[in-house]
Each structure stands twice: as structure tokens, then as C-alpha cells.
Design an enzyme around this catalytic site. Sequence first.
Site, PDB file in Angstrom:
ATOM      1  CG  HIS A  25      51.628  45.079  43.890  1.00  0.00           C
ATOM      2  ND1 HIS A  25      52.722  44.807  43.110  1.00  0.00           N
ATOM      3  CD2 HIS A  25      50.665  44.205  43.503  1.00  0.00           C
ATOM      4  CE1 HIS A  25      52.445  43.811  42.285  1.00  0.00           C
ATOM      5  NE2 HIS A  25      51.198  43.428  42.504  1.00  0.00           N
TER       6      HIS A  25
ATOM      7  CE  LYS B  13      52.876  41.746  45.954  1.00  0.00           C
ATOM      8  NZ  LYS B  13      52.131  40.526  46.353  1.00  0.00           N
TER       9      LYS B  13
END
Length: 234
Positions: free
Chosen positions: A131, A135
Site C-alpha cells: 500500500h 496507510k
Amino acid sequence: MNIALLGYGKMGKEIEKIALQRGHIIVLKKGSQDSFEGLSKADVAIDFSIPTTAIENITTCLQQNIPVISGTTGWLDQYEQMVSLCYEKQGAFLYGSNFSVGVNLFFELNNYLAKMMAQLSEYRVSMEEIHHTQKLDAPSGTAISLAKGIIEHTPYTGWTMETPLSDQIPIEAKRIENVPGTHSVYYRSEVDEIEIKHTAFSRQGFALGAVIAAEWIEHKKGVFSMKDVLSIGK
């Protein structure tokens, strides 16, 4: 439909764009420091906030009898409390670790493959998720959902980001700039490897799924998931 956005970061803005395109009205855009003023006008709320504010957001909606969709991850140790509150208030609550239609189909594929591999002890399973660097939680909620799907259908009993025991699924979490989300599940033996993978190209798929879920849950009561919205895995 009047929508309250609880969390107005990148995902909140993407949800706003799609909701407006689909003819809805945004009555509240709440950042972490903002009040709930305007929430009472909402037909449904969509929570894409941060783990430390998600519980307050969901609780406030349920107490005001406003259906709430939550895609915030990192707070699931209190999930059962939110479920109990929903039933107590006779409200509507839907949590999804990932609202992408493609990912929810991927969940079903993951479950199906796990059932086939359950008796093949020569294969060891592992997972990887990638990600963007903003995040906050790791592994991702999507990765945890995938791991739970495998655990449900195989002898594995848990997952870990450390060196795994024989009954644990190892998950590697990577954070790289501008990656919306990539999830891979591997079954490896001494002679070959099976891989299933989902790659998101943008946040648009997540946002569209959240708006579709909000449209679906209006006027309903109970605790739901994206399986209910998409009528898959039934």
C-alpha cells in the site's frame, strides 16, 4: 440521498466525487477535528476516517439512527461492540475491509482456493500486501480478511508478520509511494507455486463500492457486509 462523509481525506474526496455524479447530496464533510453538525440531515453516513475516530463516528451514527458504512481499518478489536450497539439501537451497520467489487470477488476466489488446498500439506501459504506510505495500519484490513478466509477453510489457526509457526500464515506488508493496494496469496511447494493476486489501479473502485453500499443499506436494519450488497458467496 443525503450522505454524511465521516473522514474527508483522499478517500472521502473520491467518495464525494462519485456520490455527486450519482445524484446524491453531501450534507456533512467531517475531518477529525470537526463536529457532527449536519449529521441529522443524512440518510446514510460513510466513514473513511482513522482508527482513533472510527468508533466515535460509528457510535454517533447508530445512536442517531443513521445507517453507517465503515471502511476504516485498524479498530476491529471493538467490532463486536459496534455490532451489539447496532442491534440494541435497531440500526443499520456495514463494515467492509475493502469495498472494491473486484476485491470482494477476490475474497470468494481466495476462499475457494483455500478449500481445494486444505488437504495438500506439501503446499505452504504466504501473503503479501503493498500500500501507499500514508496507510496507518499493517497488515491491511483486506489482508486480514484474506487470512481469515484461509484460516476458516484450512488447518491454519492464525497469521503473523513475524517468523511463523507451522500453523500460522506469514504476511509481509510493504509501503511504497502511490500504490492504492496490491494483495497476493501464494501456495508454494518444493516443485511449484500457485499465486492469486488483486491489483488496484486507483481509489475509484473502493469509493464506488462504498457509495453502492450506502445506496443499498438505506431503509434496512441489521449488520451487513459487502457479500449482502453484491449477493455473492450465498
